[in-house]
Design a protein around this motif. Structure first.
Motif, PDB file in Angstrom:
ATOM      1  N   SER A   5       8.760 -72.011  53.145  1.00 35.38           N
ATOM      2  CA  SER A   5       7.877 -72.418  52.143  1.00 35.38           C
ATOM      3  C   SER A   5       7.580 -73.917  52.562  1.00 35.38           C
ATOM      4  CB  SER A   5       8.200 -72.135  50.968  1.00 35.38           C
ATOM      5  OG  SER A   5       9.294 -72.843  50.397  1.00 35.38           O
ATOM      6  N   MET A   6       6.473 -74.495  51.963  1.00 36.23           N
ATOM      7  CA  MET A   6       6.420 -76.030  52.203  1.00 36.23           C
ATOM      8  C   MET A   6       6.250 -76.307  53.381  1.00 36.23           C
ATOM      9  SD  MET A   6       8.229 -77.123  48.377  1.00 36.23           S
ATOM     10  CE  MET A   6       9.750 -76.051  48.645  1.00 36.23           C
ATOM     11  N   THR A   7       5.680 -75.673  54.246  1.00 33.90           N
ATOM     12  CA  THR A   7       5.668 -76.071  55.741  1.00 33.90           C
ATOM     13  C   THR A   7       4.174 -76.112  55.935  1.00 33.90           C
ATOM     14  OG1 THR A   7       6.621 -75.477  57.886  1.00 33.90           O
ATOM     15  CG2 THR A   7       5.902 -73.843  56.353  1.00 33.90           C
ATOM     16  N   ASP A   8       3.875 -76.342  57.391  1.00 31.73           N
ATOM     17  CA  ASP A   8       2.587 -76.501  58.079  1.00 31.73           C
ATOM     18  C   ASP A   8       1.861 -75.050  57.649  1.00 31.73           C
ATOM     19  OD1 ASP A   8       0.337 -76.250  59.587  1.00 31.73           O
ATOM     20  OD2 ASP A   8       1.122 -77.453  61.145  1.00 31.73           O
ATOM     21  N   PRO A   9       0.559 -75.052  56.992  1.00 35.00           N
ATOM     22  CA  PRO A   9      -0.007 -73.714  56.624  1.00 35.00           C
ATOM     23  C   PRO A   9      -0.049 -72.799  57.957  1.00 35.00           C
ATOM     24  CG  PRO A   9      -0.749 -75.266  55.143  1.00 35.00           C
ATOM     25  CD  PRO A   9       0.244 -75.948  56.188  1.00 35.00           C
ATOM     26  N   ALA A  10      -0.520 -73.251  58.941  1.00 35.83           N
ATOM     27  CA  ALA A  10      -0.656 -72.921  60.400  1.00 35.83           C
ATOM     28  C   ALA A  10       0.655 -71.947  61.000  1.00 35.83           C
ATOM     29  CB  ALA A  10      -1.067 -74.010  61.342  1.00 35.83           C
ATOM     30  N   TYR A  11       1.735 -72.277  60.549  1.00 34.52           N
ATOM     31  CA  TYR A  11       2.925 -71.433  60.767  1.00 34.52           C
ATOM     32  C   TYR A  11       2.886 -70.192  60.205  1.00 34.52           C
ATOM     33  CZ  TYR A  11       4.619 -76.085  62.758  1.00 34.52           C
ATOM     34  OH  TYR A  11       5.053 -77.221  63.308  1.00 34.52           O
ATOM     35  N   TYR A  12       2.579 -69.915  59.215  1.00 35.89           N
ATOM     36  CA  TYR A  12       2.800 -68.682  58.467  1.00 35.89           C
ATOM     37  C   TYR A  12       2.311 -67.328  59.165  1.00 35.89           C
ATOM     38  CZ  TYR A  12       3.894 -71.364  54.296  1.00 35.89           C
ATOM     39  OH  TYR A  12       4.587 -72.364  53.430  1.00 35.89           O
ATOM     40  N   LEU A  13       1.164 -67.422  59.661  1.00 35.97           N
ATOM     41  CA  LEU A  13       0.925 -66.017  60.548  1.00 35.97           C
ATOM     42  C   LEU A  13       1.749 -65.947  61.821  1.00 35.97           C
ATOM     43  CD1 LEU A  13      -1.439 -66.170  58.472  1.00 35.97           C
ATOM     44  CD2 LEU A  13      -2.829 -65.467  60.478  1.00 35.97           C
ATOM     45  N   PRO A  14       2.238 -66.853  62.556  1.00 31.58           N
ATOM     46  CA  PRO A  14       3.200 -66.522  63.488  1.00 31.58           C
ATOM     47  C   PRO A  14       4.404 -66.274  63.147  1.00 31.58           C
ATOM     48  CG  PRO A  14       2.467 -69.008  63.610  1.00 31.58           C
ATOM     49  CD  PRO A  14       1.578 -67.970  62.651  1.00 31.58           C
ATOM     50  N   LEU A  15       4.860 -66.959  61.790  1.00 31.01           N
ATOM     51  CA  LEU A  15       6.229 -66.507  61.552  1.00 31.01           C
ATOM     52  C   LEU A  15       6.011 -65.228  60.764  1.00 31.01           C
ATOM     53  CD1 LEU A  15       7.204 -69.832  59.695  1.00 31.01           C
ATOM     54  CD2 LEU A  15       8.200 -68.980  61.726  1.00 31.01           C
ATOM     55  N   SER A  36      11.215 -58.239  54.649  1.00 30.56           N
ATOM     56  CA  SER A  36      10.344 -58.694  53.783  1.00 30.56           C
ATOM     57  C   SER A  36      10.102 -60.155  54.055  1.00 30.56           C
ATOM     58  CB  SER A  36      10.723 -58.629  52.259  1.00 30.56           C
ATOM     59  OG  SER A  36      10.714 -57.369  51.863  1.00 30.56           O
ATOM     60  N   PHE A  37       8.778 -60.845  53.744  1.00 32.06           N
ATOM     61  CA  PHE A  37       8.653 -62.137  53.867  1.00 32.06           C
ATOM     62  C   PHE A  37       8.288 -62.730  52.534  1.00 32.06           C
ATOM     63  CE2 PHE A  37       6.954 -65.320  57.165  1.00 32.06           C
ATOM     64  CZ  PHE A  37       6.631 -66.245  56.211  1.00 32.06           C
ATOM     65  N   ALA A  38       9.244 -63.593  51.991  1.00 26.80           N
ATOM     66  CA  ALA A  38       9.117 -64.250  50.635  1.00 26.80           C
ATOM     67  C   ALA A  38       8.083 -65.135  50.662  1.00 26.80           C
ATOM     68  CB  ALA A  38      10.271 -64.734  50.219  1.00 26.80           C
ATOM     69  N   VAL A  39       6.962 -65.281  49.524  1.00 20.34           N
ATOM     70  CA  VAL A  39       5.986 -66.230  49.640  1.00 20.34           C
ATOM     71  C   VAL A  39       6.157 -66.935  48.102  1.00 20.34           C
ATOM     72  CG1 VAL A  39       3.452 -66.554  49.523  1.00 20.34           C
ATOM     73  CG2 VAL A  39       4.576 -64.580  50.879  1.00 20.34           C
ATOM     74  N   ALA A  40       6.086 -68.325  48.437  1.00 25.30           N
ATOM     75  CA  ALA A  40       6.204 -69.394  47.025  1.00 25.30           C
ATOM     76  C   ALA A  40       4.874 -69.336  46.452  1.00 25.30           C
ATOM     77  CB  ALA A  40       6.771 -70.538  47.693  1.00 25.30           C
ATOM     78  N   ASP A  41       4.953 -69.732  45.234  1.00 24.34           N
ATOM     79  CA  ASP A  41       3.914 -69.761  44.374  1.00 24.34           C
ATOM     80  C   ASP A  41       3.774 -71.037  43.806  1.00 24.34           C
ATOM     81  OD1 ASP A  41       1.377 -69.148  42.811  1.00 24.34           O
ATOM     82  OD2 ASP A  41       2.652 -68.800  41.285  1.00 24.34           O
ATOM     83  N   SER A  42       2.612 -71.968  43.808  1.00 29.03           N
ATOM     84  CA  SER A  42       2.505 -73.214  43.108  1.00 29.03           C
ATOM     85  C   SER A  42       1.095 -73.396  42.913  1.00 29.03           C
ATOM     86  CB  SER A  42       3.062 -74.387  43.962  1.00 29.03           C
ATOM     87  OG  SER A  42       3.261 -75.533  43.195  1.00 29.03           O
ATOM     88  N   LEU A  43       0.791 -73.865  41.590  1.00 31.19           N
ATOM     89  CA  LEU A  43      -0.621 -74.333  41.429  1.00 31.19           C
ATOM     90  C   LEU A  43      -0.948 -75.419  41.538  1.00 31.19           C
ATOM     91  CD1 LEU A  43      -0.860 -72.153  38.091  1.00 31.19           C
ATOM     92  CD2 LEU A  43      -1.667 -71.497  40.391  1.00 31.19           C
ATOM     93  N   VAL A  44      -0.446 -76.448  40.621  1.00 29.09           N
ATOM     94  CA  VAL A  44      -0.656 -77.966  40.469  1.00 29.09           C
ATOM     95  C   VAL A  44       0.632 -78.896  40.790  1.00 29.09           C
ATOM     96  CG1 VAL A  44      -2.852 -77.576  39.679  1.00 29.09           C
ATOM     97  CG2 VAL A  44      -0.921 -78.099  38.069  1.00 29.09           C
ATOM     98  N   TYR A  45       0.586 -80.015  40.838  1.00 28.44           N
ATOM     99  CA  TYR A  45       1.745 -81.019  40.756  1.00 28.44           C
ATOM    100  C   TYR A  45       0.986 -81.990  39.958  1.00 28.44           C
ATOM    101  CZ  TYR A  45       5.532 -83.983  41.618  1.00 28.44           C
ATOM    102  OH  TYR A  45       6.825 -84.869  41.357  1.00 28.44           O
ATOM    103  N   PRO A  46       1.668 -82.542  38.615  1.00 29.05           N
ATOM    104  CA  PRO A  46       1.306 -83.354  37.875  1.00 29.05           C
ATOM    105  C   PRO A  46       1.763 -84.835  38.067  1.00 29.05           C
ATOM    106  CG  PRO A  46       3.420 -82.295  36.850  1.00 29.05           C
ATOM    107  CD  PRO A  46       2.888 -81.466  38.239  1.00 29.05           C
ATOM    108  N   PRO A  86       6.123 -62.000  46.626  1.00 28.28           N
ATOM    109  CA  PRO A  86       5.871 -63.564  45.949  1.00 28.28           C
ATOM    110  C   PRO A  86       7.227 -63.654  45.200  1.00 28.28           C
ATOM    111  CG  PRO A  86       4.085 -61.952  45.374  1.00 28.28           C
ATOM    112  CD  PRO A  86       5.106 -61.178  46.070  1.00 28.28           C
ATOM    113  N   PHE A  87       7.606 -65.219  45.433  1.00 31.26           N
ATOM    114  CA  PHE A  87       9.037 -65.587  45.065  1.00 31.26           C
ATOM    115  C   PHE A  87       9.061 -66.882  44.535  1.00 31.26           C
ATOM    116  CE2 PHE A  87      13.350 -67.278  46.631  1.00 31.26           C
ATOM    117  CZ  PHE A  87      14.030 -66.641  45.735  1.00 31.26           C
TER     118      PHE A  87
END
Length: 291
Positions: free
Chosen positions: A8-18, A29-39, A83-84
């Protein structure tokens, strides 16, 4: 034992090949992080870092969770996505049920719905949801998602949500496992009473043992000890075949595997090729032996 790859928190272009590389290497399985906003300003602390610091999240790229899972599901055939964890308490449960049901249907039941409350008051603020009684709201949301993803007519009358008899279609051909995250007493009880599993957020080995024992006790109290139940854990033991056996003996069904420390400030500079090399090496040295 099943193995879940997390990045997680990597280049979004990496996710599909990973995702494709993890599937090919034998991860379940592949765990996927969730985040909405950063204050910009906050007094909140992060529960899974030693000092509670959360500034490592500033500026990190997070693709919306269901969008990312749909994209990875389209380029894979077998690997499951978890989702993790999805910050369920701040989301409308009917919408989440529709999103989860659609993902599960389109991917051939390759979704394990990891859910949590969200430790950030700002998530509740920006989503227009009260921070107070968030645990009860979360409980009702789980019940609604389970009912609506069944494919049958479902109605609900709770403290926070009122639904007339409604039906969603298409429905997944198998029930979506709901995996509850969190280390608090209410989270463990929620997992035991309402969930199909529990997701561990990391920490010392002794703390994991304590949480597993408490979870066992609560499942006995709630009368769910004989129900099939997934336990997803993060542990250094998972990086050796002998350690995996120890975790199995403790009741762990899924181990979450990553190869870099995510709690760092600034961008992830590790190349995609190195990430693939790491996940393949582990698959050869551990997954192949355990399998």
């Amino acid at each position: 034992m099943r193995f879940t790859y997390v990045e997680s928190m990597t280049d979004p272009a990496y996710y599909l090949p990973l995702a494709k590389a993890a599937e090919e290497a034998g991860y379940a399985s592949f765990a996927v992080a969730d985040s909405l906003v950063y204050p910009r300003e906050s007094d909140a602390v992060y529960p899974y870092t030693p000092d509670g610091d959360r500034t490592f999240l500033d500026g990190k790229d997070f693709i919306e969770t269901f969008t990312l899972i749909a994209a990875m599901g389209a380029v894979t055939e077998r690997i499951r996505f978890t989702p993790f964890v999805l910050k369920l308490a701040v989301r409308p449960p009917v919408l989440v049920a529709k999103q989860a049901s659609s993902i599960a249907y389109m991917t051939g039941n390759r979704l394990g719905l990891g859910v949590g409350v969200s430790p950030w008051p700002e998530d509740f603020e920006v989503m227009g949801v009260p921070w107070e009684r968030r645990g009860k709201r979360m409980n009702e949301a789980i019940e609604i998602i389970r009912g609506l993803t069944s494919g049958e007519y479902f109605e609900y009358h709770g403290e926070f949500f009122e639904l007339p008899a409604v039906k969603m279609a298409p429905a997944p051909t198998e029930p979506i496992p709901i995996l509850v995250g969190g280390h608090s007493e209410p989270a463990l009880r929620r997992a035991a009473r309402l969930g199909d599993g529990w997701m561990h957020g990391g920490g010392e080995a002794e703390e994991l043992d304590r949480l597993l024992e408490r979870l066992r006790q609560i499942r006995e109290e709630e009368g769910t000890a004989d129900k099939p139940f997934e336990i997803h854990a993060i542990s250094l033991d998972a990086y050796s075949a002998d350690g995996v056996k120890r975790l199995e003996d403790k009741g762990v069904t899924d181990v979450i595997i990553g190869f870099r420390m995510p709690y760092i400030k600034g961008p992830d500079t590790e190349p995609l090729a190195k990430k693939v090399e790491n996940l393949e090496r582990f698959a050869e040295s551990v997954i192949a032996k355990v399998s």
